[in-house]
Design an enzyme around this catalytic site. Structure first.
Site, mmCIF file in Angstrom:
data_model
loop_
_atom_site.group_PDB
_atom_site.id
_atom_site.type_symbol
_atom_site.label_atom_id
_atom_site.label_comp_id
_atom_site.label_asym_id
_atom_site.label_seq_id
_atom_site.Cartn_x
_atom_site.Cartn_y
_atom_site.Cartn_z
ATOM 1 N N ASP A 65 0.879 -1.051 0.377
ATOM 2 C CA ASP A 65 -0.199 0.147 0.228
ATOM 3 C C ASP A 65 0.932 1.177 0.218
ATOM 4 O O ASP A 65 0.210 2.176 -0.116
ATOM 5 C CB ASP A 65 -0.793 0.008 1.409
ATOM 6 C CG ASP A 65 -1.736 -1.476 0.661
ATOM 7 O OD1 ASP A 65 -2.207 -0.936 -0.057
ATOM 8 O OD2 ASP A 65 -2.140 -1.465 1.774
ATOM 9 N N ARG A 129 -10.042 4.005 0.452
ATOM 10 C CA ARG A 129 -9.252 4.672 0.659
ATOM 11 C C ARG A 129 -8.269 5.580 -0.760
ATOM 12 O O ARG A 129 -7.434 6.314 -0.324
ATOM 13 C CB ARG A 129 -8.154 3.713 0.719
ATOM 14 C CG ARG A 129 -8.575 2.394 2.070
ATOM 15 C CD ARG A 129 -7.870 2.856 2.645
ATOM 16 N NE ARG A 129 -8.917 1.544 4.204
ATOM 17 C CZ ARG A 129 -7.926 1.332 4.745
ATOM 18 N NH1 ARG A 129 -6.747 0.926 4.402
ATOM 19 N NH2 ARG A 129 -8.109 0.326 5.949
ATOM 20 N N HIS A 159 -9.884 -3.324 -1.306
ATOM 21 C CA HIS A 159 -9.030 -2.455 -2.353
ATOM 22 C C HIS A 159 -9.438 -3.179 -4.055
ATOM 23 O O HIS A 159 -9.831 -3.888 -3.922
ATOM 24 C CB HIS A 159 -7.845 -2.395 -2.203
ATOM 25 C CG HIS A 159 -6.404 -1.957 -0.907
ATOM 26 N ND1 HIS A 159 -6.541 -2.834 0.116
ATOM 27 C CD2 HIS A 159 -7.299 -0.499 -0.973
ATOM 28 C CE1 HIS A 159 -5.963 -1.511 1.060
ATOM 29 N NE2 HIS A 159 -6.274 -0.837 0.785
ATOM 30 N N CYS A 247 -0.580 -7.971 -0.924
ATOM 31 C CA CYS A 247 -0.468 -6.778 -0.049
ATOM 32 C C CYS A 247 0.731 -6.719 0.807
ATOM 33 O O CYS A 247 0.987 -6.394 1.459
ATOM 34 C CB CYS A 247 -1.379 -7.218 0.790
ATOM 35 S SG CYS A 247 -1.903 -7.843 1.866
HETATM 36 C C1 CIR Z 1 -5.935 -2.061 6.162
HETATM 37 O O1 CIR Z 1 -7.154 -2.169 6.575
HETATM 38 O O2 CIR Z 1 -4.977 -1.182 5.512
HETATM 39 C C2 CIR Z 1 -5.032 -2.850 6.789
HETATM 40 N N1 CIR Z 1 -5.494 -3.782 7.957
HETATM 41 C C3 CIR Z 1 -4.982 -4.375 5.413
HETATM 42 C C4 CIR Z 1 -4.485 -3.506 4.112
HETATM 43 C C5 CIR Z 1 -4.429 -5.144 2.586
HETATM 44 N N2 CIR Z 1 -3.733 -4.085 2.154
HETATM 45 C C6 CIR Z 1 -3.694 -4.593 0.859
HETATM 46 O O3 CIR Z 1 -4.680 -5.537 0.175
HETATM 47 N N3 CIR Z 1 -2.925 -3.739 0.017
#
Ligand code: CIR
Length: 253
Positions: A65, A129, A159, A247
């Protein structure tokens, strides 16, 4: 040699952002699963750069991210979740050794999990997001490299890559009713098995094989039937906090 950037899991991972579908993760188990993920990336020929965990940032393992690699540029993000914005600096510092850094700046927001680069196009999820301003800042970089940007509104998932997973140069696995599939018209679509809704995640490797979540065997079977080499891995404790296989790394050539 292809490179994978990763980030260790902090003890504070129990306080990661968890949606209504999620649960509090088991940190020791998450670390064992993350170790296995690293072993499989290493076996696939990746050089691993593993950044230390940051206790102040419970979600820091979700390194995808924080940056998007586009040719010689690493676009560092401005995550939609305010609690995650402090994750960027150490990742930017590591990537600066190899890439020109271009940051997404206020007021734009963008999470790397919303960006899928495939077949000369950059598909960008418009999600809770990632906003319009974040997409247009990313588009300025992408279009400068001759890439076409396709915004894709996403619904019911965190996402774009929670629901649209690339598994090859032109194939994606899609969770039904999350995106307008007409926007993916250039791609071959395989649907996630109905009884495995939101269980499937995947990561295509430089070898051509695909890592797939062990929790979605029926969907994995569809890929095997299409000729993909699949490598199952259990990442239950990553999925517990809404993560998947893309991720927890940033993959580069
Ligand atoms: C969030 O809510 O930001 C984290 N718990 C999970 C992020 C997952 N990221 C992704 O799939 N790229």
């Amino acid at each position: 040699m292809p490179t994978a950037w990763l980030r260790e899991i902090p003890d504070s991972y129990v306080s990661a952002i968890i949606s209504d579908h999620g649960r509090v993760p088991d940190v020791d188990k998450a670390r064992a699963q993350h170790d296995r993920y690293q072993v499989l990336l290493g076996a696939a020929g990746y050089d691993l750069v593993v950044l230390p965990a940051d206790e102040a940032h419970p979600d820091c393992v979700f390194i995808e991210d924080t940056a998007v690699l586009l040719g010689p540029v690493a676009v560092t993000t401005r995550p939609g979740a305010e609690s995650r914005r402090g994750e960027i600096a150490p990742v930017a510092e590591a990537l600066a050794e190899r890439f020109e850094i271009v940051p997404i700046t206020e007021p734009g927001t963008l999470d790397g999990g919303d960006v899928m680069v495939l077949g000369g196009k950059v598909y960008v999820g418009r999600s809770s997001r990632t906003d319009e301003e974040g997409i247009s800042q990313l588009a300025a970089v992408a279009e400068g490299q001759g890439l076409t940007v396709v915004p894709v509104p996403v619904r019911g998932v965190l996402h774009l890559k929670s629901a649209v997973l690339p598994v090859g140069e032109e194939t994606v696995v899609v969770t039904r009713d999350t995106v307008d599939e007409d926007l993916l018209a250039d791609l071959r679509i395989v649907h996630e098995a109905r009884r495995e809704r939101h269980s499937f995640s995947a990561l295509p490797l430089a070898t051509g094989d695909v890592l797939v979540t062990m929790s979605a065997p029926e969907t994995a079977r569809k890929l095997v039937d299409l000729g993909f080499g699949v490598i199952p891995i259990d990442v239950s404790e990553i999925q517990a906090t809404d993560g998947g296989l893309t991720c927890i790394s940033i993959l580069g050539d």
